[in-house]
Write an enzyme that holds these catalytic residues in place. Sequence first.
Site, short mmCIF file in Angstrom:
data_model
loop_
_atom_site.label_atom_id
_atom_site.label_comp_id
_atom_site.label_asym_id
_atom_site.label_seq_id
_atom_site.Cartn_x
_atom_site.Cartn_y
_atom_site.Cartn_z
N GLY A 1 6.14 63.01 24.39
CA GLY A 1 6.33 61.58 24.19
C GLY A 1 6.88 60.88 25.42
CB THR B 1 -21.36 47.75 43.10
OG1 THR B 1 -21.08 49.01 43.71
CG2 THR B 1 -21.64 47.96 41.62
NE ARG C 1 11.71 68.67 25.31
CZ ARG C 1 12.16 67.61 24.62
NH1 ARG C 1 13.04 66.79 25.15
NH2 ARG C 1 11.72 67.38 23.41
N GLY D 1 -13.76 44.65 45.02
CA GLY D 1 -12.33 44.52 45.33
C GLY D 1 -12.10 43.45 46.39
CD GLU E 1 -16.13 54.49 48.26
OE1 GLU E 1 -16.83 55.12 49.07
OE2 GLU E 1 -15.89 53.28 48.37
CB SER F 1 -25.64 55.37 41.11
OG SER F 1 -24.39 55.59 40.50
#
Lengths: 653, 653
Positions: free
Chosen positions: A412, A151, A322, A190, A435, A157
Amino acid sequence: MASENASTPATGYLRPEIDVSTLTEVLDGEYAGIRDLVRTNLAKHASVLEEADELGIDAFRERVREVVVDMASTGQTGMGFPAAYGGGGDVGASIAAFETLAFGDLSVLVKVGVQFGLFGGAVLQLGTGRHHEAYLADIVGGRLMGCFAMTETGHGSNVQALGTVAAYDVASREFVITTPDDQARKDYIGNAARHAELAVVFAQLEVGGRSRGVHAFVVPLRIDGATAPGVRIEDDGRKMGLNGVDNGRIWFDGVRVPREALLNRFADVSAEGVYESAIDNPNRRFFTMLGTLVQGRVSIAGAGVGVAKVALAIATKYAVRRRQFEAAADTGEQVLLDYGLHQRRLLPLIARTYALHLAQDGVRTQLHEVFSGIDDDAQARRRLESRAAGLKALATWHATRVVQECREACGGAGYLAVNRFAALKGDSDVFTTFEGDNHVLLQLVAKGLLTDHASEFEDLDQLGMVRYVTGLAVETVIERTSAHKLLERVRDLLPGGDEWDREAGLLDSEYQLAMVRFREEHMLAGLARRIKRGIDQKRDPGAVFSQVQDHVIALARAHVERLVTESFVDKVRALPEGGEKEALGLLCDLFALSTIEADRAWFMEHGRLTVQRSKAISREVNDLCRKVRPLAVDLVDAWGIPSAVLRAPDLVG
Amino acid sequence: MASENASTPATGYLRPEIDVSTLTEVLDGEYAGIRDLVRTNLAKHASVLEEADELGIDAFRERVREVVVDMASTGQTGMGFPAAYGGGGDVGASIAAFETLAFGDLSVLVKVGVQFGLFGGAVLQLGTGRHHEAYLADIVGGRLMGCFAMTETGHGSNVQALGTVAAYDVASREFVITTPDDQARKDYIGNAARHAELAVVFAQLEVGGRSRGVHAFVVPLRIDGATAPGVRIEDDGRKMGLNGVDNGRIWFDGVRVPREALLNRFADVSAEGVYESAIDNPNRRFFTMLGTLVQGRVSIAGAGVGVAKVALAIATKYAVRRRQFEAAADTGEQVLLDYGLHQRRLLPLIARTYALHLAQDGVRTQLHEVFSGIDDDAQARRRLESRAAGLKALATWHATRVVQECREACGGAGYLAVNRFAALKGDSDVFTTFEGDNHVLLQLVAKGLLTDHASEFEDLDQLGMVRYVTGLAVETVIERTSAHKLLERVRDLLPGGDEWDREAGLLDSEYQLAMVRFREEHMLAGLARRIKRGIDQKRDPGAVFSQVQDHVIALARAHVERLVTESFVDKVRALPEGGEKEALGLLCDLFALSTIEADRAWFMEHGRLTVQRSKAISREVNDLCRKVRPLAVDLVDAWGIPSAVLRAPDLVG
């Protein structure tokens, strides 16, 4: 499924009994061994989930590297490499390992993907013996870290438009690698910012002043820890997530590498500067090279499914603990999952996760067969590339959607970093982009359908596609679509004959299949007709393409959903009788009907769903949710996520 | 809008000329002054956006406090308080300031909301003179920091079920505040972990052994920097975002506060232990107290719109710079926003953001009128509470969706922290949960519609609602819904008479309004009928409610979208002729038709949309996208986001 269910009156409905470990065996399939190794490794390194929050970015990157190298030492990450270099020689197992690894910290996952999938995979697939001998054993062992420098800042792309140049200098017998401008710097790479010693660099090859298109080269980035001469590296800095991966930018200023640095499986340059390749057509050559990298997409699709599982496991366990508001005068507050709305929010997502898991099984098997030479021809490769692209898009969008819904369903508490959603959300967000951007991938899928894979699959040029479709008589395209053959087949299978879409039972899987198959065929023919009409009206092909682009995406989605439905139905049919089969049958119905429901406007618009039946489908989805409700915890437990990484103390307890 | 457009043939269509600053004036309205002050303050403190990434959590919390206090010194944050205490005495301006503040770092925004909206607002609205004199000037000046301790770990949305107890001790004339168990600890409380000296604590009042329901008390948390005796505070730790806000948990172990600590505007306890209130009904009293806090929801709705604007401004500017793939043989790569799909992804979201902005104008005005005594009666308060709840839900879900779509539309660059999406996404995620979970809020809205606000609005007990609806003859409900009156009115307004839904122009705003009004009325009547039927069948009310819950949510959404559509149409009609009116007319059409399109399955199912017309709406949405395309940059510039905070160097340039 569920001819059983359909014929069973609601009052006589018996809840299936599931044995969780049996269901896990069904899901793990032939790769139970490697998956269990990964589960063990995940549990061993579970503290990395806390460390992601606690450590600074530099320390966390080092920690992730440590974990990756340790996992490599167990054999977990090398399954896809030949045994001669310390690998496991099992491509399918390498994907299964990656899928399972997605239960844990996703920086570890992505670093493994970069090192062993992208970098190691490129050396293995694009290189030849000399590269394998020189590098693979060290790569597999985690001793030689590297990166996959494809890239560029200006070119994500559209790989064919990359700007980096590798010019062959016949005098020195070297390639000279140059970044002509900042748009051509390598970006988001990376392992680049810190750990890579080598890079596989994609660049426009120039030989004797003539451009030969994009090829890959092994280029040293660091020598004894110092940046190599002519290389400049910049850290991409903090990201939304995946901060244990050291992404960076790379510029090359006349960097010289020997002639042997070209990864020469598909093309080579002789010492004298003669370019040679067994593949004459440059486009085909390019896409053959790219095609060897398909396992990256299969891996990410599987990782998307894994992320969805983690989020759903947490939210489901929370929803049965819950309590909120009183539901009846005498009961106290009711658990969340007993509310119809909460069932609607979570249970169809569980069904879709199962569906995508099973579809991923199919694509992984195809990948294994192609790359193990069991079923490797051009047709099989293109089918694999199409399915990998499509499933990657749907699975990663699914992950994004599931993480969001589950976070909200945990209120929360879901917002606190300690309860995993923060990391899940930030880390997995980029799955829809890397990818291959999902929208671009779906366009690839649609193009393959339109052209019947007649041109090279990855050739993304929409002009080419428009010209190709224009070149066909539209009748050819429509004839190729098997809509009328499909309808003939359906007529024999389903009660109601030509009225099958009104008469068949909603829980008859043949009905569900007919619906998703009809949608795909109809969309394909419709799209071909639209393109043809635009061109017949002498409109600019670019404008025509731009105007049909939403139909292109819709077709691709419909195609992938049809494949996913088929793999789910096939799986359930093949299972032995028992509670697990019944439970998966309910999930399959829930997946298929909620998929049809989500697109019911289209089905009504195209005469395949009456108003009454559309409403009946929504009622049936609600009913299926009520049936799946008591199975929900078993269904998420069957995914076998180690409790050590299901870390959400306020939610799971 | 757009009788203009409808009557103008496509070939004769003239693009409206927009003057950006004129459009900004339209949007800023009467609050241009305070909005510009906020813009100036945002630009001054723009570095806080970087600091959010660079500083550790402790340092960043201190930095955010500094910024908040500095902003307070400019008068920006005190607009809602009386001038006597250093405030601006203008409730509407305080909301407008908050909306604008959402362009910047959201920790700053939320800390302002906690300090001045929740904490200061509770003292102002629930307290009386003695509390105002003691605290308000210091609160407004940012010298006295406090928190709003309502939510408990075990009780988020169901405030009436809180567990904290405040028992009156007549001997000492004190209240004794106690946390009975860990489910009753206060949780996620902003300002609690570090900065609050005081808390407004919501607890079950007990007087003479008798429970009087939830009341609010001023309780010291820290004295000279040390935690007050009997108080235990725990840091909630790192969150998905908003890490500049110090959220925490609080336990009270027999903490004694004087009798005067009760915020006694609506109820008091005499020294001798006699409970007194001007509001007899305890339920009504509770909801009157809660109702005074409605501005929190109005504020968050506006903040959601602000967040969406930032994301769309970045993605739109990127989409006109970034080129990808060739669209025609001779043109090179095409900018993203010239692709039909990219238009479809961004432009309806811009239209909806405008729609929500204008709806927010209306709710803000209502809030201002109620709280300034201009139009303050029970009916007006309930209408306001309903609209605030509904708009909060839609605007915050919109923000979440927009941030996600825009991040994906900016690809890998969107994933880097430097380009704002990471913070936007992590920080705004909890907007859908705090100040009321969105699903719970929409249930409130629907309940108000079902009961015609006959019972107390916030009384969330679904049993009560089911009983209420059951108590009505269903005919009453259906009659109250004005569906048939609506249709009579429509018949007069639209061409086509009874066939209006087939004959009227898609771009006729009366048609668009009739559609969204019809949907709401029909859903309301249908829901009432379903509840009635369930009860008539002697089914458990809880089960009935659970089963209709998705209809409840759908009704509430339809109601809010009808209100939003009306406010957009009204606004466009009221504008003077010119390019701005035309541009907003296009956006109004795009919003209305894409809203109908998104729910076209429902309209078809209910006989108000033919298949042909449904398809025509999709075509019209595409056409409107093409018309809005050249205006897109002006439309996002008109929001007036200071360039200093539109910080996305790789995207905006």
